[in-house]
Structure formats: C-alpha cells, structure tokens
Design a protein around this motif. Structure first.
Motif, PDB file in Angstrom:
ATOM      1  N   HIS A   1      -1.334  18.934  30.095  1.00 57.09           N
ATOM      2  CA  HIS A   1      -2.496  18.324  30.749  1.00 57.09           C
ATOM      3  C   HIS A   1      -3.647  19.328  30.803  1.00 57.09           C
ATOM      4  O   HIS A   1      -4.786  19.017  30.425  1.00 57.09           O
ATOM      5  CB  HIS A   1      -2.082  17.868  32.154  1.00 57.09           C
TER       6      HIS A   1
ATOM      7  N   GLU B   1       0.669   9.631  35.276  1.00 58.24           N
ATOM      8  CA  GLU B   1       1.517  10.785  34.957  1.00 58.24           C
ATOM      9  C   GLU B   1       2.756  10.816  35.853  1.00 58.24           C
ATOM     10  O   GLU B   1       3.861  11.050  35.365  1.00 58.24           O
ATOM     11  CB  GLU B   1       0.752  12.096  35.156  1.00 58.24           C
TER      12      GLU B   1
ATOM     13  N   ALA C   1      -5.209  20.032  27.448  1.00 60.34           N
ATOM     14  CA  ALA C   1      -6.131  18.960  27.056  1.00 60.34           C
ATOM     15  C   ALA C   1      -7.491  19.177  27.724  1.00 60.34           C
ATOM     16  O   ALA C   1      -8.529  18.917  27.120  1.00 60.34           O
ATOM     17  CB  ALA C   1      -5.546  17.594  27.406  1.00 60.34           C
TER      18      ALA C   1
ATOM     19  N   TYR D   1      -4.579  14.576  25.197  1.00 59.81           N
ATOM     20  CA  TYR D   1      -3.371  14.687  26.019  1.00 59.81           C
ATOM     21  C   TYR D   1      -2.245  13.860  25.403  1.00 59.81           C
ATOM     22  O   TYR D   1      -1.099  14.326  25.291  1.00 59.81           O
ATOM     23  CB  TYR D   1      -3.689  14.234  27.438  1.00 59.81           C
TER      24      TYR D   1
ATOM     25  N   HIS E   1     -11.268  13.411  32.998  1.00 60.35           N
ATOM     26  CA  HIS E   1     -10.047  12.716  32.580  1.00 60.35           C
ATOM     27  C   HIS E   1     -10.414  11.488  31.752  1.00 60.35           C
ATOM     28  O   HIS E   1      -9.748  10.460  31.805  1.00 60.35           O
ATOM     29  CB  HIS E   1      -9.218  12.331  33.806  1.00 60.35           C
TER      30      HIS E   1
END
Length: 148
Positions: free
Chosen positions: A83, A15, A86, A108, A100
């Motif tokens: 983010h 990111e 998501a 995402y 994640h």
C-alpha cells in the motif's frame, strides 16, 4: 476527508475486508529496505524511496510514504508495505499525490497481484461493490513527467 482523497475510507475498509485476511505475514523493519529495493527494481524503476522509522508519536498510522521516503514501524503486514509503495509511486518529490485515487488503486492492484498473488480478476468485483475507482493502466506518476 478532502474531496481530493474521497476514496480513502472506502479503500481502508476494503483492505480490512478483502486484502488483510490473505496476507497476515509481518515484514520486519530490518528487511523492509531490501524488499523495497527489489520491488522497485522489478517494477522497472530507479532510485527507490528510503526506509525510515515511523516516529513513536505517530500512533494513529501504520506507516506513511512520499516519493522519497517510507516511514515504517518495527514490523508491518506485507499488504501495508505494498500500500505504501503504491503511495510512493503516485507521489512526486514536490509533494503532489493521487491520495487513494484511481492511479494509486491501479498500482496497488498490480502490486497485490504480483507480490501477494491475489488475482486482479478476483479483486475487481469487490472493488466495484465498494465503489472504488481503479485505473487499470496506471503507471508511476513520475514516469509521465516531461523530461527536463
């Protein structure tokens, strides 16, 4: 870092390198709930999470989220809001989460493409290089739950 969320560090690094430079704009806390509500509805979902203030003592995080709540600071970059959304979509009210993982990354990626106009086709090679697994067919976890 737990085995369950082993992509976390790679996602954050990706990111910072790939997403953040394309979305330096800030979203104010005051505008966040309306944006969350609109995105939630546009994704075909009902009952969006409630936006709350991030506690002052949470200095190590930019924001956090569960299925029912998004805790945000006074202002945050738009990509951070996506983010956290998501995370909302990959968490259950009971606290289950994908972290994640691939489902999170798939949703995402959908949000980044739809709302920041970052084409998935241009992001996928950088995700492969970063060794980040993505479920391109990801759907919010609660849509897969059996009916009561």
């Amino acid at each position: 870092m737990s085995g369950r969320d082993r992509q976390r560090g790679r996602v954050y690094a990706w990111e910072d390198r790939v997403v953040a430079p394309h979305a330096p704009d800030l979203i104010s806390f005051a505008a966040a709930q309306a944006m969350v509500d609109a995105i939630w509805a546009e994704m075909g979902l009902r009952w969006p999470p409630k936006v709350e203030r991030l506690p002052c003592q949470a200095s190590a995080r930019q924001a956090d989220a569960t299925r029912l709540r998004l805790r945000l600071p006074e202002a945050l970059p738009s990509w951070v809001l996506l983010h956290e959304l998501a995370h909302c979509m990959t968490s259950t009210a009971e606290g289950g989460t994908d972290g994640h993982g691939p489902r999170f990354m798939g949703l995402y990626l959908q949000l980044l493409e739809r709302y920041l106009r970052l084409p998935a086709a241009s992001l996928l090679p950088s995700l492969q290089v970063a060794r980040i697994a993505v479920d391109l067919a990801a759907r919010p976890v609660f849509l897969d739950a059996p009916a009561p």
